[in-house]
Design a protein around this motif. Structure first.
Motif, PDB file in Angstrom:
ATOM      1  N   THR A 124       2.495  -0.653  -2.663  1.00 23.09           N
ATOM      2  CA  THR A 124       3.915  -0.902  -2.919  1.00 23.09           C
ATOM      3  C   THR A 124       4.213  -2.397  -2.917  1.00 23.09           C
ATOM      4  N   SER A 125       3.683  -3.104  -1.950  1.00 23.66           N
ATOM      5  CA  SER A 125       3.886  -4.554  -1.862  1.00 23.66           C
ATOM      6  C   SER A 125       3.298  -5.257  -3.088  1.00 23.66           C
ATOM      7  N   PRO A 177      -3.371 -12.425 -10.008  1.00 26.53           N
ATOM      8  CA  PRO A 177      -2.484 -13.338 -10.736  1.00 26.53           C
ATOM      9  C   PRO A 177      -1.109 -13.493 -10.068  1.00 26.53           C
ATOM     10  N   CYS A 178      -0.686 -12.495  -9.291  1.00 29.07           N
ATOM     11  CA  CYS A 178       0.611 -12.622  -8.613  1.00 29.07           C
ATOM     12  C   CYS A 178       0.453 -13.235  -7.226  1.00 29.07           C
ATOM     13  N   GLY A 179      -0.762 -13.752  -6.917  1.00 29.63           N
ATOM     14  CA  GLY A 179      -0.962 -14.522  -5.700  1.00 29.63           C
ATOM     15  C   GLY A 179      -1.312 -13.733  -4.451  1.00 29.63           C
ATOM     16  N   ARG A 180      -1.660 -12.489  -4.586  1.00 32.07           N
ATOM     17  CA  ARG A 180      -2.020 -11.679  -3.412  1.00 32.07           C
ATOM     18  C   ARG A 180      -3.483 -11.905  -3.051  1.00 32.07           C
ATOM     19  N   ARG A 240       3.810  -7.897  -8.366  1.00 27.95           N
ATOM     20  CA  ARG A 240       3.429  -7.870  -9.779  1.00 27.95           C
ATOM     21  C   ARG A 240       4.681  -7.791 -10.657  1.00 27.95           C
ATOM     22  N   ARG A 241       5.621  -6.933 -10.291  1.00 31.86           N
ATOM     23  CA  ARG A 241       6.861  -6.779 -11.055  1.00 31.86           C
ATOM     24  C   ARG A 241       7.641  -8.106 -11.095  1.00 31.86           C
ATOM     25  N   GLU A 242       7.743  -8.785  -9.952  1.00 34.15           N
ATOM     26  CA  GLU A 242       8.446 -10.072  -9.899  1.00 34.15           C
ATOM     27  C   GLU A 242       7.757 -11.116 -10.770  1.00 34.15           C
ATOM     28  N   PRO A 264      -1.620   5.634   4.665  1.00 38.32           N
ATOM     29  CA  PRO A 264      -0.290   5.011   4.758  1.00 38.32           C
ATOM     30  C   PRO A 264      -0.355   3.489   4.595  1.00 38.32           C
ATOM     31  N   SER A 265      -1.361   2.864   5.166  1.00 41.00           N
ATOM     32  CA  SER A 265      -1.535   1.415   5.016  1.00 41.00           C
ATOM     33  C   SER A 265      -1.818   1.062   3.553  1.00 41.00           C
ATOM     34  N   GLY A 266      -2.619   1.878   2.888  1.00 40.47           N
ATOM     35  CA  GLY A 266      -2.909   1.662   1.475  1.00 40.47           C
ATOM     36  C   GLY A 266      -1.679   1.818   0.609  1.00 40.47           C
ATOM     37  N   LYS A 267      -0.836   2.785   0.947  1.00 39.09           N
ATOM     38  CA  LYS A 267       0.412   2.975   0.198  1.00 39.09           C
ATOM     39  C   LYS A 267       1.332   1.770   0.357  1.00 39.09           C
TER      40      LYS A 267
END
Length: 149
Positions: A109-110, A33-36, A115-117, A102-105
């Protein structure tokens, strides 16, 4: 006929939930829903895996409310993206422990930021006096679904 006049009509609830699903894009399998550009299941799995340093695969299935076989395929897809590593559970040879790479983290985060925005903008679009009611209605829907299952 307005929705208020159909409060006891299951078709009205079905229509409202269907509209919600379409508005959020939950019927689109390859974006959130946030376009990812990832599936909603992957997005939820990333979020759950980001909460702890490691999670048993069976626990991820429980949290996502998905079958073990579905989560196994999901973890395979995320592993192929380089986001998740699997390891045998130290106390159970059949169990599987999952960890974000690390790539998954970075992906988690991204996604969390996007989602927060998105949800911040959505919350701003809901009149302040309606917000508590919206949140309450969503809670009631989840509780009713759980009881019905």
């Amino acid at each position: 006929m307005s929705r208020d006049h159909r409060v006891d009509d299951p078709a009205a609830l079905q229509e409202a939930v269907g509209s919600f699903v379409r508005a959020f894009g939950l019927h689109r399998p390859d974006s959130t829903p946030c376009g990812r550009p990832l599936s909603v299941s992957e997005a939820h799995a990333l979020g759950e895996l980001a909460r702890e340093s490691e999670t048993r695969q069976v626990e991820l299935a429980r949290r996502l409310r998905l079958q073990k076989s579905t989560v196994s395929r999901l973890v395979g897809q995320m592993s192929a993206r380089g986001w998740v590593e699997r390891a045998p559970a130290p106390d159970d040879g059949r169990g599987v422990v999952l960890r974000l790479t690390p790539s998954g983290k970075r992906a988690a985060t991204s996604l969390a930021e996007a989602r927060r925005e998105r949800f911040s903008r959505l919350l701003d679009a809901i009149p302040a006096h309606e917000r508590a009611g919206v949140l309450h209605a969503l809670d009631v829907m989840v509780e009713a679904w759980d009881e019905e299952q």
